[in-house]
Design a protein around this motif. Structure first.
Motif, mmCIF file in Angstrom:
data_model
loop_
_atom_site.group_PDB
_atom_site.id
_atom_site.type_symbol
_atom_site.label_atom_id
_atom_site.label_comp_id
_atom_site.label_asym_id
_atom_site.label_seq_id
_atom_site.Cartn_x
_atom_site.Cartn_y
_atom_site.Cartn_z
ATOM 1 N N THR A 145 -35.143 -18.753 49.063
ATOM 2 C CA THR A 145 -34.140 -18.383 48.058
ATOM 3 C C THR A 145 -32.869 -17.951 48.764
ATOM 4 N N PHE A 146 -31.758 -18.149 48.095
ATOM 5 C CA PHE A 146 -30.480 -17.723 48.657
ATOM 6 C C PHE A 146 -30.348 -16.202 48.562
ATOM 7 N N PRO A 147 -29.704 -15.593 49.539
ATOM 8 C CA PRO A 147 -29.482 -14.141 49.454
ATOM 9 C C PRO A 147 -28.705 -13.793 48.189
ATOM 10 N N GLU A 148 -29.060 -12.693 47.580
ATOM 11 C CA GLU A 148 -28.370 -12.249 46.371
ATOM 12 C C GLU A 148 -27.403 -11.127 46.719
ATOM 13 N N TYR A 149 -26.203 -11.217 46.170
ATOM 14 C CA TYR A 149 -25.165 -10.209 46.407
ATOM 15 C C TYR A 149 -24.667 -9.692 45.071
ATOM 16 N N PRO A 150 -24.282 -8.425 45.003
ATOM 17 C CA PRO A 150 -23.703 -7.877 43.768
ATOM 18 C C PRO A 150 -22.458 -8.660 43.376
ATOM 19 N N ALA A 151 -22.186 -8.696 42.076
ATOM 20 C CA ALA A 151 -21.041 -9.456 41.576
ATOM 21 C C ALA A 151 -19.739 -9.007 42.221
ATOM 22 N N GLU A 152 -19.603 -7.693 42.434
ATOM 23 C CA GLU A 152 -18.337 -7.213 43.015
ATOM 24 C C GLU A 152 -18.160 -7.691 44.450
ATOM 25 N N GLU A 153 -19.263 -7.866 45.172
ATOM 26 C CA GLU A 153 -19.153 -8.384 46.537
ATOM 27 C C GLU A 153 -18.818 -9.869 46.532
ATOM 28 N N LEU A 154 -19.448 -10.604 45.618
ATOM 29 C CA LEU A 154 -19.158 -12.035 45.541
ATOM 30 C C LEU A 154 -17.693 -12.278 45.184
ATOM 31 N N GLY A 155 -17.149 -11.446 44.321
ATOM 32 C CA GLY A 155 -15.783 -11.673 43.854
ATOM 33 C C GLY A 155 -14.718 -10.952 44.650
ATOM 34 N N ALA A 156 -15.096 -10.236 45.701
ATOM 35 C CA ALA A 156 -14.119 -9.455 46.462
ATOM 36 C C ALA A 156 -13.149 -10.374 47.190
ATOM 37 N N GLY A 157 -11.948 -9.828 47.445
ATOM 38 C CA GLY A 157 -10.950 -10.577 48.197
ATOM 39 C C GLY A 157 -9.611 -10.558 47.513
ATOM 40 N N ASN A 158 -8.620 -11.122 48.183
ATOM 41 C CA ASN A 158 -7.260 -11.160 47.666
ATOM 42 C C ASN A 158 -7.093 -12.299 46.670
ATOM 43 N N VAL A 159 -6.112 -12.139 45.801
ATOM 44 C CA VAL A 159 -5.815 -13.208 44.846
ATOM 45 C C VAL A 159 -4.890 -14.221 45.501
ATOM 46 N N LEU A 160 -5.007 -15.465 45.088
ATOM 47 C CA LEU A 160 -4.141 -16.520 45.616
ATOM 48 C C LEU A 160 -2.756 -16.462 44.991
ATOM 49 N N ASP A 161 -2.707 -16.115 43.704
ATOM 50 C CA ASP A 161 -1.436 -16.066 42.989
ATOM 51 C C ASP A 161 -1.401 -14.779 42.171
ATOM 52 N N PRO A 162 -0.579 -13.811 42.607
ATOM 53 C CA PRO A 162 -0.532 -12.538 41.871
ATOM 54 C C PRO A 162 -0.185 -12.713 40.400
ATOM 55 N N ASN A 163 0.543 -13.794 40.074
ATOM 56 C CA ASN A 163 0.917 -14.018 38.679
ATOM 57 C C ASN A 163 -0.269 -14.476 37.829
ATOM 58 N N MET A 164 -1.285 -15.053 38.487
ATOM 59 C CA MET A 164 -2.444 -15.568 37.752
ATOM 60 C C MET A 164 -3.623 -14.617 37.811
ATOM 61 N N GLY A 165 -3.722 -13.815 38.873
ATOM 62 C CA GLY A 165 -4.783 -12.833 38.964
ATOM 63 C C GLY A 165 -6.142 -13.448 39.252
ATOM 64 N N THR A 166 -7.186 -12.809 38.722
ATOM 65 C CA THR A 166 -8.552 -13.251 38.972
ATOM 66 C C THR A 166 -9.314 -13.320 37.663
#
Length: 768
Positions: A668-689
């Motif tokens: 099975t693939f390692p499981e990570y909390p949603a906040e860890e999976l989604g962490a990081g900078n945005v590509l476009d501050p105007n569009m967000g995440t």
């Protein structure tokens, strides 16, 4: 009257006094003839003495070219074994054999059956263990047999002399050569034991069919090891020694008759010497019981048909599943690693990674899907979590076409464009640069990106393929949205993405242009499997290997393992894997789903000339390609549909995985909390995440209910949503947000049917 010459009385010539001998009565007695010939005998004795001295001198001067005790090892056949063979790789379990002009496998005296020793001695030198290297009685006996014409033709040479001739001398028929042969035979027997001489002879003598030595000969003629020979087979082999080609039954009626005669004569001699009983003689000399005729039924045939000429040797195991392409791949690697002489004559034992069961699964997956006349070709490569090549389906007819479709230009074929499967490397580069997979970008139907924003040869990059609105990288990956990935490339830079692909395992030289993200470069199936396996291995790149160990005849062993490098951290690899799982869980690759955890990506190139699916489980990665090998012909109508990566390639991948993983746990693939999976900078501050939804996500990045896993073997019809806005050259300006738009611009799924124009090769499509 004076006397005349005619009337003068005759007088004898005076006899020298020293020649007179007087008897007791005073009579003169003449000496014997031998006394009178004493000078002649003296001269003859002198000649004999000088000749003997000369012979002694010759004996002292003739040297063996190499001390037999330290003689170099004879050329030996090398063996390639598949992955299930972990020890004692040899003729009986090898998947392929490599040899040059001489097919030879060295055996010891103990490995040679006594029945073969008896047959050879009966045919060639029955007093071998009695004479000192030269056998005068044997010469006389051979001459007598030759005059009678009722036996195997013999030359009077002992086995030792034959060995000396074939090892140290040539075959010229001169007195000098015969003298040297006899002298060297005597000297050889003074240096090494009889059994060693016989063993060397039987390991070097030619038996026909390219086989040198008894082990290679046994396999060439009978298909089994020398230890399995019976008296009839041994007699046949012994009969080959004087002229192998002349006693090959497959060379015509005369050769068949000669083979039968020789076998019978050897068996007669074996019975005379007490090696076999009369009953055994009757059994093994019977033409009806042991027919040599090649026209009899194969089940009754005494000997095997001649093997077909091949650089890989005959009878490659698994060739019915395309294993010859893998064996040829290994052969080329061996030559590069050790050189031609060592590979073809060094007696190597090569242990490889190939799993024949997986090879069959790969072959069946491709050929059962592309099963109609005129179908495109397919290729599949599978790697395990140690970088081992477990399957390499490079073609279906190695005899007539040796181009390996799995290895691209290295295998003699064309490099193929990877389509949208290259998006995984752009996504990996994005997370490596700490961008969030939740980042949202516009997804217009068409977008034009100027050269100053993204280098792409000499033309502005025009890309099609988006549903309108905006979406996260997760959804853009799931639905293979080109316009989103085009913008991603503009932010990452082509050089950064191609460098990432190289670090992850792509060995092809891919031009760093923006269109590469849509498949503008050329890669091999092996390259793509290698690159994706880095994600399966939690960010560790392991270079593919085909060989794990090579053993040499002298006992040396070389072991091999993959080169390893931590390219991504486990969490970075986990973010990419999560996104690629969505492709299989209801995205463009849902036809690849097979009931176990899996991630992957579809890819389709310009005019549907290439179609891909590359995917992985935690322990096994596989890449599938299909197309026409010799051209970029469009696959618009294959079994009635237009081919895309989500159709036949995904179906072949699923078939392979179902079969290959049926008996082992893929993990099975390692499981990570949603906040860890989604962490990081945005590509476009105007569009967000967007929000990271572990159970699923809509095509525009909005939260959605879990989409059911779809498992189907039917190709899926794709449609392109109409554009909802005019083409843009830059992302639209909207208020900064950290959530997706409350109301989607469109609910039509992205199809990725756009084009991206690159330099040199022209447009490169990316799709399902």
């Amino acid at each position: 009257m004076a006397p005349t010459p005619l009337t003068m009385p005759r007088t004898r010539k005076p006899v020298p006094v020293h020649n007179l001998k007087v008897t007791r009565k005073g009579k003169v007695k003449k000496r014997f003839f031998l006394w009178r010939m004493r000078r002649v005998f003296y001269v003859a004795a002198l000649a004999v003495t000088v000749g003997a001295a000369g012979l002694i001198y010759v004996l002292s001067q003739v040297e063996l070219p190499v001390d037999p005790k330290v003689a170099p090892v004879e050329e030996q056949t090398s063996f390639i074994c598949s992955g299930e063979v972990q020890a004692n790789c040899g003729a009986s379990n090898a998947m392929a054999q490599l040899h040059g002009t001489e097919d030879r496998v060295i055996v010891t005296y103990d490995q040679i059956p006594q029945v073969l020793v008896h047959a050879v001695l009966s045919a060639e030198d029955k007093d071998f263990f009695k004479h000192g290297g030269v056998d005068p009685m044997g010469i006389a006996r051979a001459a007598y047999q030759d005059l009678k014409g009722d036996g195997v033709r013999q030359g009077g040479s002992t086995i030792t002399q034959q060995y000396v001739k074939q090892t140290y001398l040539n075959s010229e028929q001169t007195a000098t050569r015969k003298i040297k042969e006899a002298v060297m035979a005597v000297k050889l027997e003074q240096q090494i034991p009889k059994k060693e001489i016989l063993t060397r002879y039987l390991n070097t003598v030619y038996f026909g069919r390219g086989a040198y030595g008894v082990q290679a000969a046994s396999r060439a003629w009978f298909g089994h090891d020398v230890q399995g020979l019976n008296a009839g087979e041994a007699a046949f082999m012994a009969g080959l020694l004087r002229n192998p080609n002349g006693a090959d039954p497959y060379r015509g009626p005369m050769s068949l008759k000669e083979a039968q005669r020789r076998r019978r004569v050897v068996l007669v001699n074996m019975q005379k010497e007490g090696y076999i009983t009369p009953a055994e003689f009757k059994l093994y000399s019977s033409v009806s019981m042991n027919p040599l005729d090649p026209n009899v039924a194969s089940t009754e045939r005494f000997i095997e048909p001649p093997p077909k000429a091949s650089v890989l040797g005959e009878n490659v195991r698994g060739k019915e599943w395309g294993s010859e392409y893998f064996a040829e791949y290994v052969r080329k690697w061996l030559v590069k690693e050790f050189g031609t002489d060592t590979v073809y004559g060094g007696g190597l034992k090569v242990y490889t990674t190939l799993d024949l069961d997986m090879q069959k699964s790969a072959y069946d997956a491709v050929t059962s899907t592309l099963d109609r006349p005129g179908d495109p070709a397919g290729s599949l490569v599978a790697l395990d979590d140690q970088g081992h090549i477990k399957a390499m389906m490079g073609g279906t007819d190695f005899t007539n076409n040796q181009v390996n479709l799995a290895t691209g230009t290295q295998g003699g074929g064309l490099g193929r464009q990877p389509g949208s499967t290259f998006k995984a490397f752009a996504l990996s580069d994005a997370v490596k640069q700490n961008y969030s997979i939740r980042s949202v970008l516009p997804s217009p139907a068409k977008i034009d990106i100027p050269l100053d924003q993204c280098p792409n040869g000499t033309k502005e990059w025009s890309v099609r393929g988006g549903p309108g609105g905006s979406m996260s990288l997760i959804s853009a990956t799931k639905n293979s949205v080109n316009t989103v990935y085009a913008q991603l490339m503009a932010r990452l830079s082509p050089r950064s993405v191609t460098d990432m692909a190289t670090q992850m395992g792509v060995t092809a030289k891919v031009k760093p242009v923006c269109a590469v993200v849509l498949g503008g470069g050329e890669v091999s199936v092996l390259d793509m499997a290698s690159g994706y396996s880095t994600l399966a291995n939690q960010g560790v790149s392991k270079s593919p290997i085909a060989v794990t160990r090579v053993e040499f005849p002298d006992g040396r062993v070389k072991t091999y393992g993959p080169d390893q490098k931590q390219v991504l951290t486990p969490i970075q690899a986990g973010r990419v894997t999560y996104s690629l799982q969505q492709v299989v869980d209801g995205g463009t690759g849902k036809a690849a789903a097979f009931g176990k955890p899996a991630a992957g990506k579809t890819g389709t190139t310009q005019n549907n000339a290439d179609a891909w699916f590359v995917g992985y489980t935690p322990k096994l990665t596989a890449a599938v390609w299909m197309g026409y090998p010799d051209s970029l012909k469009s696959m618009d109508d294959v079994h009635g549909i237009k081919v895309q990566g989500g159709t036949f390639p995904a179906e072949m991948w699923r078939k392979f995985m179902q079969s290959a993983t049926a008996d082992f746990d893929t993990g099975t693939f390692p499981e990570y909390p949603a906040e860890e999976l989604g962490a990081g900078n945005v590509l476009d501050p105007n569009m967000g995440t967007s929000g990271v939804i572990v159970s699923g996500e809509s095509s525009i990045g909005a939260t959605a209910t879990t989409q059911p896993r779809v498992q189907t073997t039917q190709p899926q019809t794709q449609t392109t949503a109409p554009a909802t806005s005019t083409p843009t050259t830059v992302p639209p300006t909207t208020p900064t947000t950290t959530s997706p738009p409350a109301t989607p611009t469109t609910t039509a799924p992205a199809t990725g049917q756009g084009t991206g124009t690159g330099k040199g090769k022209g447009p490169a499509n990316s799709g399902n």
